[in-house]
Scaffold this active site. Structure first.
Site, short mmCIF file in Angstrom:
data_model
loop_
_atom_site.label_atom_id
_atom_site.label_comp_id
_atom_site.label_asym_id
_atom_site.label_seq_id
_atom_site.Cartn_x
_atom_site.Cartn_y
_atom_site.Cartn_z
N GLU A 272 -12.46 7.17 -12.46
CA GLU A 272 -12.05 6.92 -11.52
C GLU A 272 -11.51 8.09 -10.56
OE1 GLU A 272 -12.07 4.07 -9.13
OE2 GLU A 272 -12.47 2.52 -10.35
N LYS B 94 -5.75 2.92 -10.58
CA LYS B 94 -4.55 1.82 -10.07
C LYS B 94 -5.34 0.64 -10.82
CE LYS B 94 -3.17 -1.02 -6.30
NZ LYS B 94 -3.07 -1.07 -4.86
N LYS C 294 -1.14 4.29 -11.63
CA LYS C 294 -0.44 3.63 -11.08
C LYS C 294 -0.61 2.15 -11.92
CE LYS C 294 0.53 0.55 -7.37
NZ LYS C 294 0.05 0.03 -5.99
N CYS D 232 -7.38 -7.17 -0.29
CA CYS D 232 -7.51 -5.68 0.25
C CYS D 232 -8.84 -5.31 0.86
CB CYS D 232 -7.13 -4.79 -1.11
SG CYS D 232 -5.70 -4.87 -1.91
C1 PBG Z 1 -1.40 -2.24 -1.60
C2 PBG Z 1 -0.31 -2.04 -2.65
C3 PBG Z 1 0.25 -2.45 -3.74
C4 PBG Z 1 1.41 -1.65 -4.35
C5 PBG Z 1 0.96 -0.39 -3.54
N1 PBG Z 1 -0.02 -0.65 -2.63
C6 PBG Z 1 0.40 -3.81 -3.97
C7 PBG Z 1 -0.94 -4.64 -4.74
O1 PBG Z 1 -1.96 -3.75 -4.93
O2 PBG Z 1 -0.86 -5.69 -4.90
C8 PBG Z 1 2.16 -1.80 -5.63
C9 PBG Z 1 3.23 -1.02 -5.32
C10 PBG Z 1 4.38 -1.77 -6.09
O3 PBG Z 1 4.48 -2.60 -6.85
O4 PBG Z 1 5.59 -1.09 -6.04
N2 PBG Z 1 -2.74 -2.73 -2.12
#
Ligand code: PBG
Length: 322
Positions: free
Chosen positions: A230, A192, A245, A128
């Site tokens: 966060e 996240k 998430k 990322c």
């Molecule tokens: C990008 C991103 C991801 C997801 C959303 N934005 C993948 C990750 O972090 O590996 C995952 C979304 C999903 O699993 O539906 N970084």
């Protein structure tokens, strides 16, 4: 004895006492956008979810608009040969996502368009951010994320949604948006977690890291309070909306976030693995698809989410709500 069964005696009574409900306006529908024309390919691990070229995307949006869905989230999926070390295809003004936004806004100016802001869909290594000494470097990644968000905003995105989990990414984006006079809002993927539930997404977006994992930047799920810290930091940095998430395994975090930040719109992301799990079990005949999705989405809302990103939004709007 307290008589509880009177509240459940028949459907009408149950409906009267229900205090949690779902509306199509609660949903943000994710789309995977690809290059080319006339492409609509189903994602193997996510039955019912497709990658669309821009022309096909416009048609599909026509369908969800009729169903009442008014918010979408865009992810770009580009060919391997266009990827490089810094993910430059992601922050170019002519990027796939910028072109998609412009086209969408031509046809559907009032649709709320959210864009994922992250390098992993565009880097050759699938991480990322930029790689220095075999790890993802925080500070040198920030200007690239800010540039990507800025380009999305110029193209017409209503919300940019940074998901790279770099420290300071919201502040960097906020500064660049303000200095460029862009009014796009920021939906921060604040809490996240480094989750195995993202598996099918990486398949869909071809964004699996080529080495290592994302644990040095996404959160460790064995922590109970970092998620709130966060969120707090992102709000201080200028986020407008915030996110937890994944969703269903993290209802406790959703609830704490809503309790601590009641005024901030809170989004929960029912991620690819949550979707795939329910879909697969339903296909095997082990679960009733509509009922398990309904129950899961209600649970996410009951925990405190104001909005839910879900791959099931379209099916829900066509089969469950109406
Ligand atoms: C990008 C991103 C991801 C997801 C959303 N934005 C993948 C990750 O972090 O590996 C995952 C979304 C999903 O699993 O539906 N970084």
């Amino acid at each position: 004895m307290k008589r509880f069964r009177q509240f459940r005696i028949n459907q009408e009574t149950r409906d009267r006492y229900a205090d949690i409900s779902l509306s199509v306006k609660d949903f943000i529908y994710p789309y995977f956008v690809t290059e080319g024309e006339h492409n609509k390919e189903e994602i193997r691990s996510m039955n019912g979810v497709y990658r669309f070229s821009i022309d096909e995307l416009i048609k599909d949006i026509g369908e969800i608009k009729i169903l009442g869905i008014d918010k979408i989230l865009l992810f770009g999926v580009i060919n391997e040969e266009k990827k490089d070390d810094s993910g430059s295809a992601g922050y170019d003004s002519g990027s796939l996502i910028c072109r998609a936004i412009r086209e969408i806004k031509k046809y559907y100016p009032d649709l709320l368009v959210f864009t994922d802001v992250c390098l992993c869909e565009y880097t050759s290594h699938g991480h990322c951010g930029l790689i220095h000494n075999h790890d993802v470097d925080n500070d040198s990644t920030l200007p690239l994320l800010a540039e990507m968000a800025y380009q999305h905003a110029v193209a017409g995105a209503d919300f940019v949604a940074p998901s790279a989990m770099m420290d300071g990414q919201v502040e960097a984006i906020r500064k660049q948006l303000s200095s460029g006079n862009q009014s796009a809002r920021i939906l921060a993927y604040s809490a996240k977690y480094a989750s195995a539930f993202y598996g099918p997404f990486r398949d869909a977006a071809a964004s699996t890291p080529s080495f290592g994992d994302r644990k040095s930047y996404q959160m460790d799920f064995r922590t109970s309070t970092q998620g709130l810290e966060e969120i707090e930091a992102d709000l201080e940095e200028g986020a407008d909306w915030t996110m937890v998430k994944p969703a269903l395994p993290y209802l406790d975090i959703i609830q704490k976030a809503k309790t601590k930040f009641p005024e901030t719109p809170l989004v929960a992301y029912q991620v690819s693995g949550e979707y795939a799990m329910l879909k697969a079990a339903a296909q095997l005949g082990y679960l009733d698809e509509k009922r398990v999705f309904y129950e899961s989405l209600i649970a996410i809302k009951r925990a405190g989410a104001d909005y839910i990103i879900t791959y099931y939004a379209k099916e829900f709007a066509s089969n469950v709500i109406s």
